[in-house]
Design an enzyme around this catalytic site. Structure first.
Site, PDB file in Angstrom:
ATOM      1  N   GLU A   1      -2.544   7.544  -5.021  1.00  0.00           N
ATOM      2  CA  GLU A   1      -2.873   6.900  -6.298  1.00  0.00           C
ATOM      3  C   GLU A   1      -4.330   7.033  -6.699  1.00  0.00           C
ATOM      4  O   GLU A   1      -4.672   6.888  -7.875  1.00  0.00           O
ATOM      5  CB  GLU A   1      -2.512   5.403  -6.251  1.00  0.00           C
ATOM      6  CG  GLU A   1      -3.408   4.578  -5.322  1.00  0.00           C
ATOM      7  CD  GLU A   1      -3.042   3.092  -5.323  1.00  0.00           C
ATOM      8  OE1 GLU A   1      -1.849   2.783  -5.214  1.00  0.00           O
ATOM      9  OE2 GLU A   1      -3.976   2.261  -5.411  1.00  0.00           O
TER      10      GLU A   1
ATOM     11  N   ARG B   1       0.861  -1.185   0.000  1.00  0.00           N
ATOM     12  CA  ARG B   1       0.000   0.000   0.000  1.00  0.00           C
ATOM     13  C   ARG B   1       0.897   1.234   0.000  1.00  0.00           C
ATOM     14  O   ARG B   1       1.913   1.288   0.709  1.00  0.00           O
ATOM     15  CB  ARG B   1      -0.925   0.024   1.226  1.00  0.00           C
ATOM     16  CG  ARG B   1      -2.116  -0.916   1.145  1.00  0.00           C
ATOM     17  CD  ARG B   1      -3.125  -0.505   0.064  1.00  0.00           C
ATOM     18  NE  ARG B   1      -4.265  -1.405  -0.040  1.00  0.00           N
ATOM     19  CZ  ARG B   1      -4.326  -2.478  -0.835  1.00  0.00           C
ATOM     20  NH1 ARG B   1      -3.303  -2.795  -1.613  1.00  0.00           N
ATOM     21  NH2 ARG B   1      -5.415  -3.213  -0.880  1.00  0.00           N
TER      22      ARG B   1
END
Ligand code: NAI
Length: 339
Positions: free
Chosen positions: A263, A234
């Site tokens: 993101e 992550r």
């Protein structure tokens, strides 16, 4: 049961339609991400299916609950984007897909390592342009190198086996004791010991308050100069600004990312005709020793098949009032009347 499926692409529809054939649930696909602005699309849907960059914070969960949603089916293993405490308070059931193909993510991790190490991304461009010089493409053998893994769960386990096969010495950091299967393959040690010894550091732990920015200026300073850092877990495990400083200073020699902390505004869309306004991300892309993929480590047909079949089984179990196998939050009473 009607299910509002958010953040869908054509490939999601293909795998979910196939997995739904024996169940015949009412799948309705929505392209937008689930956010406070789009939560109203799910009004009247007892189940919502969400992906990694969908927002499932207090505001969105409250809106979904008010609209009649009682089941949140995550088509991901990670659940750092869900406010589980709020889900529990509202009586929502939340399920995820804890294991679909750890091999998919592990193999992508090793692919990033090998591509960076041998400069495959640069060699590809050179050869296509008729430049066959190998100057600047000098790599190193993975064999005999020390690789440090943070997180030795399902994915870390697969990565450890692969790297052991390459002849690497594998160190790992994980609060859970080493399984018998990994004895002789992996040595567990404290984070600082791993950081000071590893030639390659690869992250495979979940994002939690304790692991946010685990890789920061202080931990980077403890690493070997020129280290390779890989993150397929992550984005927010890494302080990206600190990593850029370390890349510019040569402290980090190679960076492979499949995930990025901001993101959600970038990945899974074709943005090639627009400017990228995220200056941190743009900076990363200018560095030749950085290789970024757009959160695709999971993206194999085996993984998508398992994700879709597991999710559709979870919806069927919920609709039938059966116990939920992969519940993060189980609210059995909420299943009543949802058939
Ligand atoms: P897992 O739950 O099997 O393993 C996670 C391991 O991390 C556990 O052994 C746990 O004890 C360990 N851990 C927890 N806190 C830690 C800490 N502070 N330091 C060191 N270890 C710690 O999870 P799995 O399936 O291996 O997935 C790992 C992560 O990979 C997921 O949390 C997810 O964020 C990411 N992922 C990324 C994908 C992609 O497409 N890029 C796809 C699937 C998962």
């Amino acid at each position: 049961m009607n299910i509002a499926v958010f953040s869908t692409k054509p490939y999601d529809r293909r795998f979910f339609d196939a997995a739904n054939a024996p169940h015949q649930q009412g799948l309705v696909y929505f392209e937008p991400r689930l956010t406070a602005a789009t939560a109203s699309l799910a009004r009247g849907f007892p189940a919502v299916c969400a992906f990694v960059n969908d927002q499932l914070d207090t505001a969105v969960l409250t809106a979904l609950h008010a609209g009649g949603t009682r089941l949140i089916a995550l088509r991901s293993a990670g659940y750092n984007h869900v406010d589980l405490a709020t889900a529990r308070r509202l009586g929502l059931t939340v399920v995820h897909v804890p294991q679909y193909s750890p091999h998919a993510v592990a193999e992508h991790t090793v692919a990033l390592m090998l591509a960076l190490n041998r400069h495959i991304h640069r060699a590809y461009n050179r050869v296509r342009e008729g430049n066959f010089s190998i100057e600047g493409l000098l790599g190193f053998d993975l064999h005999g190198k020390t690789v440090g893994l943070v997180g030795l769960g399902k994915i870390g386990n697969c990565v450890a086996h692969s790297l052991h096969g390459f002849g690497c010495r594998v160190l790992a950091v994980d609060p859970v004791p080493l399984s018998a299967e990994l004895q002789g393959i992996v040595t567990v040690c404290p984070l600082d010991d791993m950081l000071t010894q590893a030639d390659v550091v690869s992250l495979h732990c979940p994002l939690t308050p304790a692991t946010r920015h685990l890789i920061n200026a202080t931990t980077i300073a403890r690493m070997k100069r020129g280290v390779m850092l890989i993150n397929t877990s992550r984005g927010a495990l890494v302080d990206t600004a600190a990593v850029i400083e370390a890349l510019l200073a040569g402290q980090i020699g190679y960076l492979g990312l499949d995930v990025y902390e901001d993101e959600a505004e970038l990945f899974y869309e074709d943005r090639s005709s627009r400017l990228i306004t995220d200056d941190v991300f743009s900076r990363l892309l200018t560095l030749p020793n950085v290789l970024v993929t757009g959160h695709q480590a999971f993206f194999t047909s085996e993984a998508l098949t398992t994700i879709a079949t597991t999710t559709m089984q979870a919806v069927a179990d919920f609709a039938a009032g059966r116990p939920m196998t992969f519940a993060l939050v189980a609210a059995p009473a909420a299943a009543e009347g949802q058939k």
